[in-house]
Scaffold this active site. Structure first.
Site, mmCIF file in Angstrom:
data_model
loop_
_atom_site.group_PDB
_atom_site.id
_atom_site.type_symbol
_atom_site.label_atom_id
_atom_site.label_comp_id
_atom_site.label_asym_id
_atom_site.label_seq_id
_atom_site.Cartn_x
_atom_site.Cartn_y
_atom_site.Cartn_z
ATOM 1 N N GLY A 219 -43.746 100.381 1.762
ATOM 2 C CA GLY A 219 -42.226 100.139 2.271
ATOM 3 C C GLY A 219 -41.216 101.378 1.255
ATOM 4 N N PRO A 221 -38.656 103.721 -0.594
ATOM 5 C CA PRO A 221 -38.252 103.996 -1.752
ATOM 6 C C PRO A 221 -37.483 103.082 -2.392
ATOM 7 C CG PRO A 221 -38.823 105.756 -1.293
ATOM 8 C CD PRO A 221 -38.267 105.626 -0.129
ATOM 9 N N GLY A 222 -37.387 102.129 -3.657
ATOM 10 C CA GLY A 222 -36.344 101.378 -4.403
ATOM 11 C C GLY A 222 -36.275 99.876 -3.754
ATOM 12 N N GLY A 224 -38.598 97.676 -4.263
ATOM 13 C CA GLY A 224 -39.008 97.141 -5.430
ATOM 14 C C GLY A 224 -40.295 96.327 -5.530
ATOM 15 N N GLU A 443 -11.249 113.473 9.985
ATOM 16 C CA GLU A 443 -11.210 112.458 9.690
ATOM 17 C C GLU A 443 -10.584 111.178 10.706
ATOM 18 O OE1 GLU A 443 -13.653 112.474 8.093
ATOM 19 O OE2 GLU A 443 -13.593 113.971 7.202
HETATM 20 P P1 ADP Z 1 -39.751 100.844 -6.020
HETATM 21 O O1 ADP Z 1 -41.356 100.627 -6.890
HETATM 22 O O2 ADP Z 1 -39.558 100.160 -4.817
HETATM 23 O O3 ADP Z 1 -39.386 102.324 -5.863
HETATM 24 P P2 ADP Z 1 -38.093 99.594 -7.320
HETATM 25 O O4 ADP Z 1 -39.525 98.558 -7.410
HETATM 26 O O5 ADP Z 1 -38.783 100.167 -8.583
HETATM 27 O O6 ADP Z 1 -38.756 100.718 -6.476
HETATM 28 O O7 ADP Z 1 -36.728 99.308 -8.049
HETATM 29 C C1 ADP Z 1 -35.994 99.987 -8.562
HETATM 30 C C2 ADP Z 1 -35.019 98.943 -9.306
HETATM 31 O O8 ADP Z 1 -34.367 98.255 -8.621
HETATM 32 C C3 ADP Z 1 -35.504 97.935 -10.151
HETATM 33 O O9 ADP Z 1 -35.588 97.843 -11.298
HETATM 34 C C4 ADP Z 1 -34.596 96.825 -9.571
HETATM 35 O O10 ADP Z 1 -33.881 96.685 -10.655
HETATM 36 C C5 ADP Z 1 -34.152 96.674 -8.380
HETATM 37 N N1 ADP Z 1 -34.132 96.210 -7.398
HETATM 38 C C6 ADP Z 1 -35.321 97.312 -5.979
HETATM 39 N N2 ADP Z 1 -35.287 95.839 -5.476
HETATM 40 C C7 ADP Z 1 -35.306 94.821 -5.393
HETATM 41 C C8 ADP Z 1 -35.573 93.810 -5.051
HETATM 42 N N3 ADP Z 1 -35.485 93.156 -4.108
HETATM 43 N N4 ADP Z 1 -34.559 92.664 -5.969
HETATM 44 C C9 ADP Z 1 -34.278 92.721 -7.000
HETATM 45 N N5 ADP Z 1 -33.664 94.194 -7.972
HETATM 46 C C10 ADP Z 1 -34.265 95.196 -7.011
HETATM 47 ZN ZN ZN Z 2 -16.297 115.130 10.541
#
Ligand code: ADP
Ligand code: ZN
Ligand code: MG
Length: 677
Positions: A219, A221-222, A224, A443
């Site tokens: 998935g 980045p970010g 979870g 804008e």
């Molecule tokens: P990834 O590993 O997919 O890049 P992370 O697991 O490191 O993402 O997510 C970073 C932070 O973002 C987590 O510690 C959490 O605080 C928040 N976060 C990301 N996805 C979720 C989710 N599905 N539910 C709750 N918090 C999330």
């Molecule tokens: Zn513009």
């Protein structure tokens, strides 16, 4: 573009265990080496048992006939007395050394007179220096050696000393559970099964079921991935071994591979447990695809070790390997075959309900006002991933704290969202009045054109407060729904909206600025993809001309990155893109000319207020007059008659929630960049 915190791992596991005996043979070896060297050096410098005397004393010994032999250097004399010679005090004379007085020319005649043997002496200072020179490389080598050992950590492998010790992160008693993860329900369901395996393996073994060895979380980045992997360990109450792909790849060949082996060894002892390989793409890339620089041996060895280990353990061992990657297409196919990472779980961007749930989780941590409208926040954050949402909540709390407020208010959240989308406001950056005027018209051009088009997303906010990353102003459009499919009409309208800024500059000033650079970039990208990927041009036809992502081993050597179409087709694509953009440009201009007075009044107000939103903005935009043809289209569309040519989706090509071009932008932002100056 939202940039979440780089390290998405909030509680970086502490290093709880170093494996292998502490302090191996290395230190002893170093000490011995140093002692030997010091002794050698001391000898070389010759600071041994010579008795120091003066030049005059030497002469007096010679005159008294006590000397057998003298060695004469340019700066010193070494004197060997006769056997049994004694000094004034009656003690036996030892060999002596004196600093030579060079001006004394009577020495040699004196020696000859007394029949003392004498010879020249190569300068001892010089010999000392020579010895130093000889030992310098050795010293440097040793220094380098120590340095390397420090760098490598406890890792004597390369030299064959000591035991291989992987720097692992083993964590017990993880508190994260599935309650801390939301919006990724499919992934959660799949992983609940894994938790079941870990808790109660017998149930599966009894029926002869084979527990999956590896589960790959895939998935953006970010979303979870790391979080949910930890939640699995937390739910099952097992040890969590985690290591990130970049940890594998270290300087010395074989180190990464050794770490992999060690990791699995340790894990088997602790079973049932989870091994989590984060950012697997760092090692899992297709083998043999080193490119012009040659293959990456280290990575390949690490990968091979990983494959061997994954094959090597018994599925009854109770070790489950989780891995995470955001680039599954680059992974070696060998990793994905059954028996290794045979399951892939998609951890996708959350939809609106998912965003609500994630926001609720993070809202638990802060003190907010009672009536936070989570639904509204979720609606404003289309395209945000979990990490972005966590970031929004935190930013809002920071803003409220700076205000000195008791609780985080809705306005704080709204500003935080903006901040995540557009970067920090640069309040102290002053635009000169002319620039400000240009930006204001630009804008508003976007906003009016967008409003006049039947399929555009609503405009939520217009700002000419300069922001980070060179943006001088922006128009924020937020879609009402998550979109998975876009029609040709919608894409065309989107291009028109993007060209609205430039068109306004032309219509009002008869002159253009560099500010449309970013818009034009996105326009070209959308238009090109319509022609090459979505089959939306009749002249080009239903052919996909985009770059395909194939595993590298299928690629012919010469076809590396080749466009895969003829020059003729390339010319045709260019022509079609130009034609479409010209049409959209003309349409945007016509809309603005149609709404010329509104553009004036709105821009004057924007220059004054710097931000237009809510009722003020709505009041202005409700005055926008669409072009007659668009009005007609909208009427027909509402009546349910969709012209056939409009239904041209891009099924499967558009990632969920992604606008059809470029990286996914949460909300949609038409920015006026400062351009290249
Ligand atoms: P990834 O590993 O997919 O890049 P992370 O697991 O490191 O993402 O997510 C970073 C932070 O973002 C987590 O510690 C959490 O605080 C928040 N976060 C990301 N996805 C979720 C989710 N599905 N539910 C709750 N918090 C999330
Ligand atoms: Zn513009
Ligand atoms: Mg991660």
């Amino acid at each position: 573009m939202p940039t979440g915190p780089k390290d998405r791992n909030p509680e970086r596991p502490k290093e709880t265990g170093r494996f292998g005996p502490p302090g191996s043979g290395i230190n002893w070896l170093l000490i011995v080496a140093f002692v030997v060297l010091t002794v050698l050096l001391v000898q070389a410098l010759g600071t041994s048992a010579y008795q120091e005397v003066s030049h005059a004393e030497v002469k007096s010994y010679i005159e008294r006939g006590l000397v057998e032999r003298v060695e004469i250097g340019s700066t010193q004399l070494v004197v060997y007395p006769l056997e049994g010679a004694e000094d004034d005090a009656g003690e036996a004379l030892a060999p002596m050394r004196a600093v030579r007085v060079a001006a004394d020319e009577s020495l040699v005649p004196l020696l000859e007179e007394h029949g003392v043997d004498y010879r020249g002496l190569a300068d001892p200072g010089c010999t000392g220096g020579l010895m130093m020179l000889l030992f310098l490389p050795v010293l440097l080598l040793i220094a380098f050696w120590i340095f390397m050992f420090r760098r490598m950590g406890p890792q004597g492998h390369a030299m064959g000393f000591g035991k291989v010790k992987a720097r692992l992160y083993a964590e017990e008693g993880i508190k994260v559970t599935f309650d801390d993860v939301a919006g990724v329900d499919e992934a959660r369901e799949e992983l609940e099964e894994v938790v079941e395996f870990l808790r109660n393996p017998e149930r599966f073994h009894r029926l002869g079921a084979r527990i999956p060895r590896g589960v790959m979380l895939v998935g953006p980045p970010g979303t979870g991935k790391t979080l949910i992997a930890r939640a699995v360990a937390g739910e099952a109450g097992v040890t969590f071994f985690s290591i990130s792909g970049s940890d594998f790849v270290e300087m010395f060949v074989g180190v990464g591979a050794a770490r992999v082996r060690d990791l699995f060894e340790q894990a088997k002892e602790k079973a049932p447990c989870i091994i989590f390989l984060d950012e697997l793409d760092a090692v899992g890339k297709v083998r043999g695809g080193g490119g012009p620089m040659g293959g990456n041996d280290e990575r390949e060895q690490t990968l091979n070790a990983l494959l061997v280990e994954m094959d090597g353990f018994d599925d009854r061992a109770g070790v489950i390997v989780l891995a995470a990657t955001n680039r599954p297409e680059t992974l070696d196919p060998a990793l994905l075959r059954p028996g290794r990472f045979d399951r892939q779980v998609l951890v996708d961007r959350p939809d609106r309900n998912g965003r609500c749930a994630i926001l609720r989780i993070h809202l638990r941590r802060i003190v907010a006002v009672e009536d936070v409208d989570v639904e509204d926040l979720a609606q404003q954050t289309t395209g945000f991933v979990g990490a972005d949402l966590a970031n929004v909540v935190n930013e809002a709390a920071l803003l409220a704290a700076r205000r000195g407020a008791e609780a985080v208010a809705m306005a704080d959240f709204r500003h935080a969202i903006e901040r995540v989308i557009a970067g920090l406001e640069k309040k102290n950056r002053r635009m000169n009045p002319i620039e400000k005027e240009i930006v204001a018209y630009h804008e508003n051009g976007h906003a009016i054109v967008a409003r006049a088009l039947p399929t555009s997303d609503p405009v939520r906010r217009i700002s000419i407060v300069p922001r980070g990353m060179g943006a001088l102003g922006y128009t924020l459009q937020v879609p009402l729904d998550d979109r998975y499919l876009l029609t040709r009409r919608e894409l065309v309208d989107r291009i028109c909206g993007l060209l609205g800024g430039r068109a306004a500059e032309e219509v009002v000033f008869g002159e253009v600025s560099t500010g449309a650079k970013n818009d034009l970039q996105r326009v070209s990208e959308i238009a090109r993809r319509m022609m090459t990927e979505f089959g939306m041009s009749e002249a080009i036809g239903l052919v996909h001309h985009g770059a395909t992502q194939r595993p590298m081993f299928l690629e012919s050597p010469e076809g590396h990155g080749g466009a895969g179409y003829s020059d003729e087709t390339a010319r045709l694509i260019d022509a079609e893109v130009r034609e479409l953009v010209a049409y959209c440009h003309d349409r945007a201009r016509r809309i603005l000319l149609h709404n010329r007075t509104l553009l004036e009044t709105m821009s004057r107000r924007l220059m004054e207020d710097e931000v237009l939103e809510d009722e003020v903005l709505d009041a202005f935009l409700s005055q926008v007059m669409p072009l007659p043809e668009d009005e007609e289209w909208a009427r027909e569309h509402r009546a349910g008659k969709v012209p056939v040519s409009d239904v041209a989706g891009a099924e499967g090509s558009v990632p969920p929630n992604a606008p059809p071009a470029g990286p996914v932008t949460p909300g949609r932002l038409t920015e006026q960049g400062s351009g290249d100056r």
